[in-house]
Design an enzyme around this catalytic site. Structure first.
Site, mmCIF file in Angstrom:
data_model
loop_
_atom_site.group_PDB
_atom_site.id
_atom_site.type_symbol
_atom_site.label_atom_id
_atom_site.label_comp_id
_atom_site.label_asym_id
_atom_site.label_seq_id
_atom_site.Cartn_x
_atom_site.Cartn_y
_atom_site.Cartn_z
ATOM 1 N N HIS A 71 0.809 -1.369 0.027
ATOM 2 C CA HIS A 71 0.030 -0.014 -0.087
ATOM 3 C C HIS A 71 0.774 1.092 0.065
ATOM 4 C CE1 HIS A 71 1.007 -0.334 4.229
ATOM 5 N NE2 HIS A 71 0.453 1.033 4.366
HETATM 6 N N1 UDP Z 1 -3.053 -5.656 8.777
HETATM 7 C C1 UDP Z 1 -4.044 -6.204 9.204
HETATM 8 N N2 UDP Z 1 -5.077 -6.415 8.051
HETATM 9 C C2 UDP Z 1 -4.765 -6.597 6.756
HETATM 10 C C3 UDP Z 1 -3.540 -6.206 6.659
HETATM 11 C C4 UDP Z 1 -2.517 -5.605 7.617
HETATM 12 O O1 UDP Z 1 -4.665 -6.218 10.300
HETATM 13 O O2 UDP Z 1 -5.383 -6.947 5.890
HETATM 14 C C5 UDP Z 1 -2.361 -5.150 10.139
HETATM 15 C C6 UDP Z 1 -0.796 -5.600 9.956
HETATM 16 O O3 UDP Z 1 -0.753 -6.923 11.148
HETATM 17 C C7 UDP Z 1 -0.241 -4.600 10.792
HETATM 18 C C8 UDP Z 1 -0.910 -3.263 10.362
HETATM 19 O O4 UDP Z 1 -2.055 -3.901 9.578
HETATM 20 O O5 UDP Z 1 -0.426 -4.668 12.489
HETATM 21 C C9 UDP Z 1 0.046 -2.493 9.597
HETATM 22 O O6 UDP Z 1 -0.828 -1.399 9.032
HETATM 23 P P1 UDP Z 1 -0.342 -0.656 7.675
HETATM 24 O O7 UDP Z 1 0.658 -1.685 6.778
HETATM 25 O O8 UDP Z 1 -1.347 -0.093 7.278
HETATM 26 O O9 UDP Z 1 0.708 0.398 8.277
HETATM 27 P P2 UDP Z 1 2.154 0.544 8.335
HETATM 28 O O10 UDP Z 1 2.644 -0.408 9.762
HETATM 29 O O11 UDP Z 1 2.820 0.182 7.094
HETATM 30 O O12 UDP Z 1 2.374 1.980 9.213
#
Ligand code: UDP
Length: 391
Positions: free
Chosen positions: A206
């Site tokens: 994403h």
């Molecule tokens: N996650 C979730 N469902 C999904 C994809 C990701 O629960 O379908 C969780 C993942 O386990 C992690 C979090 O979303 O805890 C990460 O969020 P994201 O990738 O949006 O943000 P980032 O960590 O990159 O800031």
């Protein structure tokens, strides 16, 4: 509302996951302020329910789809106004989102001290908006809760006072341990998605560096489709929009695309997959708790600990990704080896340490400036490495 409450600034899925433990430990002293950065129910509502969090104080609507400058500007204005009218004892922000940057700056403008959870991460890649967000928070934070010694060392190198840096581990460790379903439930999840333990790939993409470049996104999707195992891909709203915009529907239908998953379901699938492929920040930490290998499809990472420990490998779409997919899928002993490696992100006590520090510094009756500050929280050892010294 108590006059000594703690404002926790939330606006995105990872903030819910990573601040839920802190909110629960603070109990009625937690005031959850929701900025509305993520607006999709699949990224928000089920997370609030899963983590048993109270209804947040909704600050804004309609900022979700806005351009970054608009979004941050409106959030700073609304947060500083909110904090001026109802001053909390302290504002806590998490990570590197636009919400976190706006939360820190909004609180700072209203004269409220700021605690930064997951402080000190640096990718040294100025093309990433998250890197700018982290660097904006550092000078206005009063207390920096660094997840690892590496993160703490970055802060000290930038001139942050050692007495304001605490190495706590990352709160995602306890969130993962607590939310991961037990084996029997996890196997029901695998059956529901028609995948077999150790015989599928779980992929999430994403970040703008992948979704905003049509050629790169097409290549990434095609390489995943050719991985030789079923690929489950929960599609983030931004990625779904990019797939439609660039006409990549055909590439994506060769993958098993599913809507964004609730956290427990995602963790169950991540725990039992053969390989994770992701550009997420949180997944780079979770893989070290779940003991699963991960290809980080990005140009850079601010989480080198997962790479150093052997859980993660950085690869850009193209030759690097092809090589990483081949080598990691062919390595039949990889998950067995990782099962014995401890997580570099701590033992699951980060939320408790953060809450203890917040209470000691900002919520005790005697809040004489400086009176609660412990001896330096962090000091480099003679070899130049940084060693933990928890107050
Ligand atoms: N996650 C979730 N469902 C999904 C994809 C990701 O629960 O379908 C969780 C993942 O386990 C992690 C979090 O979303 O805890 C990460 O969020 P994201 O990738 O949006 O943000 P980032 O960590 O990159 O800031």
């Amino acid at each position: 509302m108590s006059s000594v409450d703690v404002a926790l600034v939330f606006g995105t899925r990872p903030e819910i996951v990573k601040l839920a433990g802190v909110a629960r430990l603070l109990g009625p002293q937690a005031r959850i302020v929701w900025t509305g950065q993520h607006w999709d129910a699949g990224l928000t509502t089920c997370f609030f329910e899963q983590y048993g969090l109270p209804r947040p104080h909704h600050l804004l609507t309609g900022v979700g789809g806005e351009a970054r400058g608009q979004q941050i500007g409106r959030m700073i204005a609304a947060l500083s106004d909110h904090f001026t009218k109802r001053p909390p004892a302290v504002a806590v922000v998490q990570g590197d989102t636009n919400t976190a940057a706006a939360g820190a700056l909004g609180a700072h403008c209203a004269g409220i001290p700021v605690v930064h959870v997951e402080a000190g991460l640096r990718s040294f890649d100025d093309d990433m908006p998250e890197e700018t967000n982290r660097r904006l928070i550092a000078p206005v934070a009063d207390l920096h809760c660094a997840p690892t010694p590496t993160a703490a060392a970055h802060l000290l190198r930038e001139g942050i006072d050692a007495g304001r840096v605490l190495v706590t581990g990352n709160t995602v460790v306890e969130a993962t341990l607590e939310t991961l379903p037990v084996e029997a439930d996890a196997h029901r999840v695998l059956a529901r998605y028609e995948v077999v333990r150790d015989a599928y790939v779980l992929a999430t993409v994403h970040r703008p560096e992948n979704t905003d470049d049509p050629a790169r996104l097409a290549q990434l999707l095609d390489q995943l489709a050719a991985a030789g195992l079923p690929v489950l891909m929960p599609l983030h709203p931004r990625t779904r929009a990019a797939v439609d915009r660039y006409g990549l529907r055909r590439s994506v239908t060769r993958l098993r695309q599913i809507p964004p998953l609730d956290h427990a379901t995602f963790l169950a699938l991540a725990r039992h997959c053969r390989l994770l492929v992701s550009d997420s920040g949180g997944v780079q930490e979770e893989c070290t708790v779940l003991k699963r290998p991960l290809i980080v499809v990005r140009n850079s990472t601010e989480r080198p600990e997962a790479v150093r420990a052997g859980f993660a490998r950085l690869a850009q779409p193209g030759r690097q990704l092809a090589c990483a997919l081949r080598e990691m899928l062919d390595d039949s002993t990889l998950t067995g080896r990782l099962a014995r490696v401890p997580s570099p992100y701590g033992d699951g006590s980060a939320s408790a340490e953060i809450v203890a520090a917040v209470r000691a510094r900002y919520l005790t009756p005697d809040r004489t400036p400086g009176a609660q500050l412990p001896a330096p929280g962090y000091a480099p050892d003679r070899a130049g490495a940084v060693t933990a010294h928890r107050p």
